[in-house]
Write an enzyme that holds these catalytic residues in place. Structure first.
Site, short mmCIF file in Angstrom:
data_model
loop_
_atom_site.label_atom_id
_atom_site.label_comp_id
_atom_site.label_asym_id
_atom_site.label_seq_id
_atom_site.Cartn_x
_atom_site.Cartn_y
_atom_site.Cartn_z
N GLN A 283 -10.26 -4.00 -3.18
CA GLN A 283 -11.52 -3.48 -2.65
C GLN A 283 -12.68 -3.74 -3.61
O GLN A 283 -13.75 -4.22 -3.23
CB GLN A 283 -11.38 -1.96 -2.41
N ARG B 101 0.87 -1.19 0.00
CA ARG B 101 0.00 0.00 0.00
C ARG B 101 0.90 1.23 0.00
O ARG B 101 1.72 1.41 0.89
CB ARG B 101 -0.91 0.01 1.23
N CYS C 127 -16.73 1.80 1.22
CA CYS C 127 -15.52 1.00 1.41
C CYS C 127 -14.94 1.16 2.80
O CYS C 127 -14.18 0.31 3.25
CB CYS C 127 -14.48 1.35 0.33
N ARG D 125 -13.90 -8.48 2.66
CA ARG D 125 -12.50 -8.23 2.27
C ARG D 125 -11.65 -9.45 2.61
O ARG D 125 -10.78 -9.84 1.85
CB ARG D 125 -11.94 -6.99 3.00
N HIS E 280 -7.49 0.64 -6.34
CA HIS E 280 -7.74 -0.18 -5.14
C HIS E 280 -8.42 -1.47 -5.61
O HIS E 280 -9.58 -1.74 -5.31
CB HIS E 280 -8.61 0.59 -4.15
N ASP F 236 -17.13 6.88 -0.89
CA ASP F 236 -15.79 6.77 -0.31
C ASP F 236 -15.52 8.12 0.36
O ASP F 236 -16.27 9.09 0.13
CB ASP F 236 -14.79 6.47 -1.45
#
Ligand code: CP
Ligand code: NVA
Length: 302
Positions: A133, A103, A254, A282, A130, A214
């Site tokens: 996700q 990340r 998310c 996830r 992402h 988001d």
């Protein structure tokens, strides 16, 4: 060698295989011993330059439950944080661990890492993408509402950031409509057959199967907080927007959520069951991704 660096270029059959493995992993959770899992004998590095709760924990748990060992490395605590090059860090890691989950800020850094480490590498969020996700969110939508094909997903908020960018790639792969309700300064970088944009959040929400949002201030953009909060004020998922979507529309986020900003507190709490199922998924989807990458990498070596 397989990586998951972005969704662009992924075939629908490949995405479907990951979702199938995720479904299997969800059903099998707690029933299987991990000692013979597909990651048995493997150590995976998690190199994070940005904060994370869901992605970090889901990968750490997924790697362990698949029989591997995660090694979490905060970029600030390794030499990378003091200026050692990504390519040199990658060359070291590639000689010691079996895979990496990264990340960071620049998409190019994840791609450079994969090139120089020569171990399976997964993008756990960059400024541009992402992918984990969005694969997981498709899993959630299909689990709750059936096939995503032909559905209308309305993304409300900062349509220029990583999450909607990966949504746009997914719309092309899985054949659904993504409509972004976003201010013009934050419109999606490109539109096309599967992706559209309107400045009017109500138009985006009308008739949607899924309302999605988001944060307004992505990691790294904190200095723009005040300006963003002013610009995004009309783009909150609230009762009015939910009322415009389909009657049984899903509301997803998310996370992390900022109540009273991108989503009202009442809608977040009302839809918490779905939103936290989305967070749980996830874990199952990370297993699908890991298992798929390890299987493809082994196949490539044969
Ligand atoms: N949604 C998501 O990636 O959450 P984290 O930043 O907590 O990993
Ligand atoms: N767009 C957000 C996603 C957080 C999971 C960010 O980059 O901070």
């Amino acid at each position: 060698m397989r990586h998951l660096l972005k969704l662009a270029g992924m075939k629908e059959t490949e995405g479907r295989e990951i979702l199938r493995l995720a479904e299997k992993a969800k059903k099998a959770r707690g029933k299987k011993s991990s000692s013979k899992g597909p990651l048995a004998g493997q150590i995976w590095a998690l190199i994070f330059t940005k904060a994370s709760t869901r992605t970090r924990v889901s990968f750490e748990v997924a790697i362990r439950e698949l029989g591997g060992v995660p090694s979490f490395l905060s970029a600030a605590e390794i030499q990378l944080g003091r200026g050692e090059l990504v390519r040199d860090t990658a060359r070291v890691m590639g000689r010691m661990v079996h895979g990496a989950v990264i990340r960071t800020f620049a998409q190019g850094d994840v791609e450079e890492f994969a090139e120089f480490a020569k171990i399976p590498t997964i993008n756990a969020l960059t400024d541009d993408e992402h992918p984990c996700q969005i694969l997981s969110d498709i899993f959630t939508i299909e689990e709750k509402r059936g096939s995503i094909r032909g559905k209308k997903v309305a993304f409300i908020g900062d349509a220029a950031c990583n999450v909607p960018r990966s949504w746009a790639e997914a719309a092309n792969i899985f054949d659904f409509q993504l409509i972004c309700g976003a201010p013009k300064e934050f419109r999606p970088p490109s539109v096309g057959k599967h992706v559209s944009w309107t400045e009017d959040p109500m138009e985006a929400a009308r008739g949607a199967d899924v309302l999605y949002t988001d944060v307004w201030v992505s990691m790294g953009k904190e200095s723009e907080s005040a300006e963003r909060e002013r610009i995004f004020a009309p783009y909150q998922i609230d009762r009015k927007l939910v009322g415009l979507a389909k009657k049984n529309a899903l509301v997803l986020h998310c996370l992390p959520a900022y109540r009273g900003k991108e989503i009202s507190a009442e809608i977040l709490e009302e839809r918490a069951e779905d939103i936290f199922d989305q967070a749980e998924n996830r874990l199952h989807t990370q297993k699908g991704i890991l298992e798929w990458i390890v299987a493809k990498t082994l196949k490539g070596k044969r």
